[in-house]
Design a protein around this motif. Structure first.
Motif, PDB file in Angstrom:
ATOM      1  N   SER A 269       0.824  -1.210   0.000  1.00  0.00           N
ATOM      2  CA  SER A 269       0.000   0.000   0.000  1.00  0.00           C
ATOM      3  C   SER A 269       0.856   1.257   0.000  1.00  0.00           C
ATOM      4  CB  SER A 269      -0.919  -0.011   1.224  1.00  0.00           C
ATOM      5  OG  SER A 269      -0.143  -0.129   2.410  1.00  0.00           O
ATOM      6  N   VAL A 270       1.892   1.287  -0.842  1.00  0.00           N
ATOM      7  CA  VAL A 270       2.719   2.488  -0.934  1.00  0.00           C
ATOM      8  C   VAL A 270       1.921   3.571  -1.665  1.00  0.00           C
ATOM      9  CG1 VAL A 270       4.897   1.243  -0.900  1.00  0.00           C
ATOM     10  CG2 VAL A 270       3.779   1.667  -3.081  1.00  0.00           C
ATOM     11  N   PRO A 271       2.144   4.840  -1.321  1.00  0.00           N
ATOM     12  CA  PRO A 271       1.389   5.909  -1.974  1.00  0.00           C
ATOM     13  C   PRO A 271       1.734   6.013  -3.448  1.00  0.00           C
ATOM     14  CG  PRO A 271       3.170   6.792  -0.624  1.00  0.00           C
ATOM     15  CD  PRO A 271       3.084   5.336  -0.316  1.00  0.00           C
ATOM     16  N   ALA A 272       0.761   6.424  -4.234  1.00  0.00           N
ATOM     17  CA  ALA A 272       0.971   6.579  -5.674  1.00  0.00           C
ATOM     18  C   ALA A 272       1.891   7.762  -5.942  1.00  0.00           C
ATOM     19  CB  ALA A 272      -0.371   6.788  -6.377  1.00  0.00           C
ATOM     20  N   LEU A 273       2.615   7.697  -7.036  1.00  0.00           N
ATOM     21  CA  LEU A 273       3.426   8.834  -7.458  1.00  0.00           C
ATOM     22  C   LEU A 273       2.512   9.965  -7.902  1.00  0.00           C
ATOM     23  CD1 LEU A 273       6.122   6.925  -9.550  1.00  0.00           C
ATOM     24  CD2 LEU A 273       6.543   8.217  -7.454  1.00  0.00           C
ATOM     25  N   PRO A 274       2.893  11.210  -7.652  1.00  0.00           N
ATOM     26  CA  PRO A 274       2.047  12.333  -8.062  1.00  0.00           C
ATOM     27  C   PRO A 274       1.967  12.496  -9.577  1.00  0.00           C
ATOM     28  CG  PRO A 274       4.147  13.126  -7.206  1.00  0.00           C
ATOM     29  CD  PRO A 274       4.085  11.659  -6.916  1.00  0.00           C
ATOM     30  N   SER A 275       2.916  11.907 -10.285  1.00  0.00           N
ATOM     31  CA  SER A 275       2.969  12.008 -11.737  1.00  0.00           C
ATOM     32  C   SER A 275       3.769  10.832 -12.266  1.00  0.00           C
ATOM     33  CB  SER A 275       3.619  13.344 -12.143  1.00  0.00           C
ATOM     34  OG  SER A 275       3.771  13.435 -13.542  1.00  0.00           O
ATOM     35  N   ARG A 276       3.638  10.521 -13.544  1.00  0.00           N
ATOM     36  CA  ARG A 276       4.424   9.428 -14.121  1.00  0.00           C
ATOM     37  C   ARG A 276       5.905   9.805 -14.185  1.00  0.00           C
ATOM     38  NH1 ARG A 276       1.266   6.478 -19.182  1.00  0.00           N
ATOM     39  NH2 ARG A 276      -0.465   5.599 -17.933  1.00  0.00           N
ATOM     40  N   ILE A 277       6.739   8.774 -14.246  1.00  0.00           N
ATOM     41  CA  ILE A 277       8.181   8.984 -14.311  1.00  0.00           C
ATOM     42  C   ILE A 277       8.586   9.356 -15.733  1.00  0.00           C
ATOM     43  CG2 ILE A 277      10.444   7.895 -14.039  1.00  0.00           C
ATOM     44  CD1 ILE A 277       9.214   6.141 -11.852  1.00  0.00           C
ATOM     45  N   LYS A 278       9.369  10.409 -15.834  1.00  0.00           N
ATOM     46  CA  LYS A 278       9.883  10.865 -17.129  1.00  0.00           C
ATOM     47  C   LYS A 278      11.209  10.199 -17.467  1.00  0.00           C
ATOM     48  CE  LYS A 278      11.122  15.186 -19.530  1.00  0.00           C
ATOM     49  NZ  LYS A 278      11.242  16.668 -19.372  1.00  0.00           N
ATOM     50  N   ARG A 279      12.113  10.162 -16.493  1.00  0.00           N
ATOM     51  CA  ARG A 279      13.431   9.565 -16.711  1.00  0.00           C
ATOM     52  C   ARG A 279      14.076   9.242 -15.365  1.00  0.00           C
ATOM     53  NH1 ARG A 279      18.393  13.194 -16.862  1.00  0.00           N
ATOM     54  NH2 ARG A 279      17.792  15.066 -15.704  1.00  0.00           N
ATOM     55  N   VAL A 280      15.095   8.360 -15.407  1.00  0.00           N
ATOM     56  CA  VAL A 280      15.939   8.106 -14.247  1.00  0.00           C
ATOM     57  C   VAL A 280      17.361   8.522 -14.593  1.00  0.00           C
ATOM     58  CG1 VAL A 280      14.518   6.216 -13.363  1.00  0.00           C
ATOM     59  CG2 VAL A 280      16.419   5.708 -14.902  1.00  0.00           C
ATOM     60  N   PHE A 281      18.120   8.873 -13.554  1.00  0.00           N
ATOM     61  CA  PHE A 281      19.495   9.322 -13.761  1.00  0.00           C
ATOM     62  C   PHE A 281      20.269   9.083 -12.473  1.00  0.00           C
ATOM     63  CE2 PHE A 281      16.847  12.798 -12.324  1.00  0.00           C
ATOM     64  CZ  PHE A 281      17.598  13.410 -11.328  1.00  0.00           C
ATOM     65  N   TYR A 282      21.574   9.288 -12.527  1.00  0.00           N
ATOM     66  CA  TYR A 282      22.423   9.090 -11.362  1.00  0.00           C
ATOM     67  C   TYR A 282      22.768  10.428 -10.724  1.00  0.00           C
ATOM     68  CZ  TYR A 282      22.925   4.225 -12.723  1.00  0.00           C
ATOM     69  OH  TYR A 282      22.660   2.905 -13.032  1.00  0.00           O
ATOM     70  N   MET A 283      22.822  10.425  -9.385  1.00  0.00           N
ATOM     71  CA  MET A 283      23.039  11.663  -8.638  1.00  0.00           C
ATOM     72  C   MET A 283      24.252  11.520  -7.721  1.00  0.00           C
ATOM     73  SD  MET A 283      19.094  12.279  -7.378  1.00  0.00           S
ATOM     74  CE  MET A 283      19.204  14.045  -7.153  1.00  0.00           C
ATOM     75  N   SER A 284      24.856  12.661  -7.417  1.00  0.00           N
ATOM     76  CA  SER A 284      25.967  12.705  -6.482  1.00  0.00           C
ATOM     77  C   SER A 284      26.100  14.124  -5.961  1.00  0.00           C
ATOM     78  CB  SER A 284      27.271  12.280  -7.171  1.00  0.00           C
ATOM     79  OG  SER A 284      28.398  12.573  -6.373  1.00  0.00           O
ATOM     80  N   SER A 285      26.718  14.263  -4.807  1.00  0.00           N
ATOM     81  CA  SER A 285      26.946  15.607  -4.272  1.00  0.00           C
ATOM     82  C   SER A 285      27.924  16.388  -5.139  1.00  0.00           C
ATOM     83  CB  SER A 285      27.499  15.519  -2.839  1.00  0.00           C
ATOM     84  OG  SER A 285      28.688  14.759  -2.819  1.00  0.00           O
ATOM     85  N   GLU A 286      28.650  15.677  -6.016  1.00  0.00           N
ATOM     86  CA  GLU A 286      29.587  16.355  -6.912  1.00  0.00           C
ATOM     87  C   GLU A 286      29.017  16.536  -8.307  1.00  0.00           C
ATOM     88  OE1 GLU A 286      30.857  13.437  -5.241  1.00  0.00           O
ATOM     89  OE2 GLU A 286      31.432  14.732  -3.584  1.00  0.00           O
ATOM     90  N   GLY A 287      27.695  16.434  -8.471  1.00  0.00           N
ATOM     91  CA  GLY A 287      27.087  16.547  -9.787  1.00  0.00           C
ATOM     92  C   GLY A 287      27.349  17.883 -10.452  1.00  0.00           C
ATOM     93  N   THR A 288      27.133  17.928 -11.776  1.00  0.00           N
ATOM     94  CA  THR A 288      27.505  19.103 -12.565  1.00  0.00           C
ATOM     95  C   THR A 288      26.361  20.083 -12.782  1.00  0.00           C
ATOM     96  OG1 THR A 288      27.032  17.846 -14.593  1.00  0.00           O
ATOM     97  CG2 THR A 288      29.320  17.840 -13.794  1.00  0.00           C
ATOM     98  N   ASN A 289      25.168  19.772 -12.303  1.00  0.00           N
ATOM     99  CA  ASN A 289      24.069  20.713 -12.474  1.00  0.00           C
ATOM    100  C   ASN A 289      23.234  20.776 -11.197  1.00  0.00           C
ATOM    101  OD1 ASN A 289      22.419  18.405 -12.488  1.00  0.00           O
ATOM    102  ND2 ASN A 289      22.431  18.267 -14.726  1.00  0.00           N
ATOM    103  N   SER A 290      22.110  21.489 -11.267  1.00  0.00           N
ATOM    104  CA  SER A 290      21.302  21.704 -10.066  1.00  0.00           C
ATOM    105  C   SER A 290      20.722  20.408  -9.513  1.00  0.00           C
ATOM    106  CB  SER A 290      20.156  22.688 -10.379  1.00  0.00           C
ATOM    107  OG  SER A 290      19.329  22.171 -11.411  1.00  0.00           O
ATOM    108  N   LEU A 291      20.649  19.374 -10.345  1.00  0.00           N
ATOM    109  CA  LEU A 291      20.144  18.074  -9.896  1.00  0.00           C
ATOM    110  C   LEU A 291      21.264  17.208  -9.330  1.00  0.00           C
ATOM    111  CD1 LEU A 291      17.760  17.145 -12.882  1.00  0.00           C
ATOM    112  CD2 LEU A 291      17.163  18.222 -10.707  1.00  0.00           C
ATOM    113  N   HIS A 292      22.494  17.718  -9.334  1.00  0.00           N
ATOM    114  CA  HIS A 292      23.669  16.934  -8.924  1.00  0.00           C
ATOM    115  C   HIS A 292      23.775  15.672  -9.766  1.00  0.00           C
ATOM    116  CE1 HIS A 292      24.369  19.602  -5.576  1.00  0.00           C
ATOM    117  NE2 HIS A 292      23.141  19.415  -5.148  1.00  0.00           N
ATOM    118  N   GLU A 293      23.508  15.818 -11.053  1.00  0.00           N
ATOM    119  CA  GLU A 293      23.528  14.667 -11.960  1.00  0.00           C
ATOM    120  C   GLU A 293      24.957  14.317 -12.348  1.00  0.00           C
ATOM    121  OE1 GLU A 293      21.335  13.164 -16.090  1.00  0.00           O
ATOM    122  OE2 GLU A 293      20.985  15.187 -15.318  1.00  0.00           O
TER     123      GLU A 293
END
Length: 452
Positions: A269-293
């Motif tokens: 019974s996990v809550p539904a996502l508020p919207s469908r998923i557009k894409r997945v990507f990898y993140m890090s504190s050293e990322g190169t953009n605002s998403l730390h991608e």
């Protein structure tokens, strides 16, 4: 406690001051353990079985496990490619305290591939597959008993295996003690994960740890297990929803929970996502953009396998959090689109949090977008058609995913095979393993006949 064993010539040196009692019984590490390059040599030099087809399977660590045993009857020449971004269950605690990639999915597949033909093989599998109690104090007490070699799980494990396994379990414990500011919770801990983490840190190589685990659990030499990214760094999966929401962490995407313990990957019974998923990507504190991608490099061994196998399989399971993390990496889409072999999607039998409302063609679109990196860096996008990535769909009978034949045809996919299914009370409709492997075998056989 900061004092630890040091490694001199492959052996533990005498600590000072003394460590807890279980360390005094710790076996010596072997002098000559295989390196990463030796592991690669082992796989290359194994005796081939040309009569058996070779497969590469993209999957997560849970859903496909149920058919691994049956797949051995078709072929053992299988390369299993798994993500290293799982951050749920006891894996999360290891990554939190010790860092590094997540090994839970890899450990889970290795155990499924492990030998079961002797009583010792079963004993080793039982030990490495054991989980500690949920209660933290009971878990810690049992862990020490295992570490000291006094637990009943060691029964049936011969001295060479016992000493090797205990050495790396002790090394894992040693690494925890070196971090006195971090309190490690052993609740629901996997002994196999602890062994794996100890080996990876000791060798400073995920590939060498897999090699060691494969040898200890006696996996057939031609059954290969690859991390899609060969790294010693921690990797975090992120996803972007169509409404712009960003979710950080694989577990938060698929099965969000704040509880340390077993992660329910069934129909919960996990809550539904508020919207469908557009894409997945990898993140890090050293990322190169605002998403730390960040943009990690794919394991070259995976690309080598992709270039040569007789069939590519996208397994059932969590579409965006288990399958797509392996598909979005640079080089994967390029090679798959160039191959003339069967490229088979094993469709899920039911919806989950990630695929609510999806039809069969929606799964195809998501996989195509991941391989094309459609919504990633515009300089690295591909423009390949769905049929260049998927040419066959195997569908569980009576599943709840609508099979929109017309949309699939417009995507260039015409080979849709209905496979007998069974009902699992936890996850709903799933493939009958025997029927699935028979159907997969028929697809591969047709290709092999044309190849000859």
């Amino acid at each position: 406690m900061a004092d630890t064993y040091s490694l001199i010539g492959g052996f533990y040196s005498k600590p000072s001051p003394p460590l807890p009692p279980f360390f005094l019984k710790t076996p010596k590490l072997p002098l000559h353990f295989p390196s990463k390059s030796m592991a690669a040599h082992f796989h290359c030099s194994s005796n081939p079985r040309p009569s058996q087809p070779s497969l590469l399977v993209f999957s997560g660590g849970t859903a496909f496990n149920g058919v691994v045993e049956e797949l051995k009857k078709l072929t053992v020449r299988v390369a299993h490619v798994l993500p290293v971004s799982d951050d749920g269950g006891s894996t999360a605690e290891i990554v939190r305290v010790l860092g590094g990639p997540a090994v839970g999915d890899i450990r889970s597949r290795c155990l499924r591939l492990a030998d079961e033909s002797t009583s010792e093989a079963l004993a080793v599998r039982r030990l490495l597959g054991h989980r500690l109690p949920i209660n933290p104090q009971q878990a810690k007490s049992e862990w020490y008993k295992i570490l000291e070699g006094e637990h009943s799980l060691w029964e049936g494990v011969s001295k060479p295996y016992r000493e090797t396994i205990r050495a790396f379990l002790a090394y894992f414990q040693n690494e925890i003690l070196r971090r006195p500011n971090e309190s490690f919770c052993f609740s629901n801990g996997s002994i196999g994960n602890f062994f794996f983490a100890g080996a990876r840190i000791f060798f400073q190589s995920l590939d060498a740890a897999i090699f060691l685990f494969s040898r200890v659990s006696d996996i057939p030499a031609e059954s290969l297990v690859f991390p899609v990214i060969s790294t010693n760094d921690r990797l975090t999966l992120g996803c972007e929803l169509w409404d712009g929401t960003i979710i950080r962490g694989q577990n938060e995407i698929s099965h969000p929970t704040n509880i340390i313990g077993p992660v329910d990957k069934g129909r919960s019974s996990v809550p539904a996502l508020p919207s469908r998923i557009k894409r997945v990507f990898y993140m890090s504190s050293e990322g190169t953009n605002s998403l730390h991608e960040v943009f990690p490099t794919v394991n070259q061994a995976v690309l080598d396998q992709l270039s040569n196998v007789d069939c590519i399989v996208y397994a059932m399971g969590s579409l965006f959090s288990s399958l797509c993390p392996s598909l979005v990496l640079l080089g994967i889409g390029e090679i798959i689109s160039s191959r003339p072999c069967p490229k088979v999607l094993l469709l899920n039998g039911s919806h989950d949090r990630e695929t609510s409302g999806f039809s069969a063609s929606s799964f195809v679109t998501a996989i195509t977008d991941a391989l094309n990196r459609t919504y990633g860096n515009s300089h690295n996008c591909l423009r390949n058609l769905p049929s260049q990535y998927i040419n066959t769909l195997l569908v569980p009978k009576d599943g709840e995913i609508p099979i929109d034949i017309q949309s699939l045809s417009s995507q260039g996919i015409f080979d849709v095979v209905i496979v007998n299914s069974i009902h699992d009370p936890k996850v709903g409709t799933i493939f009958d393993p025997v029927s699935l492997i028979n159907a997969l075998g028929n697809v591969v056989s047709r290709y092999m006949r044309t190849k000859d």
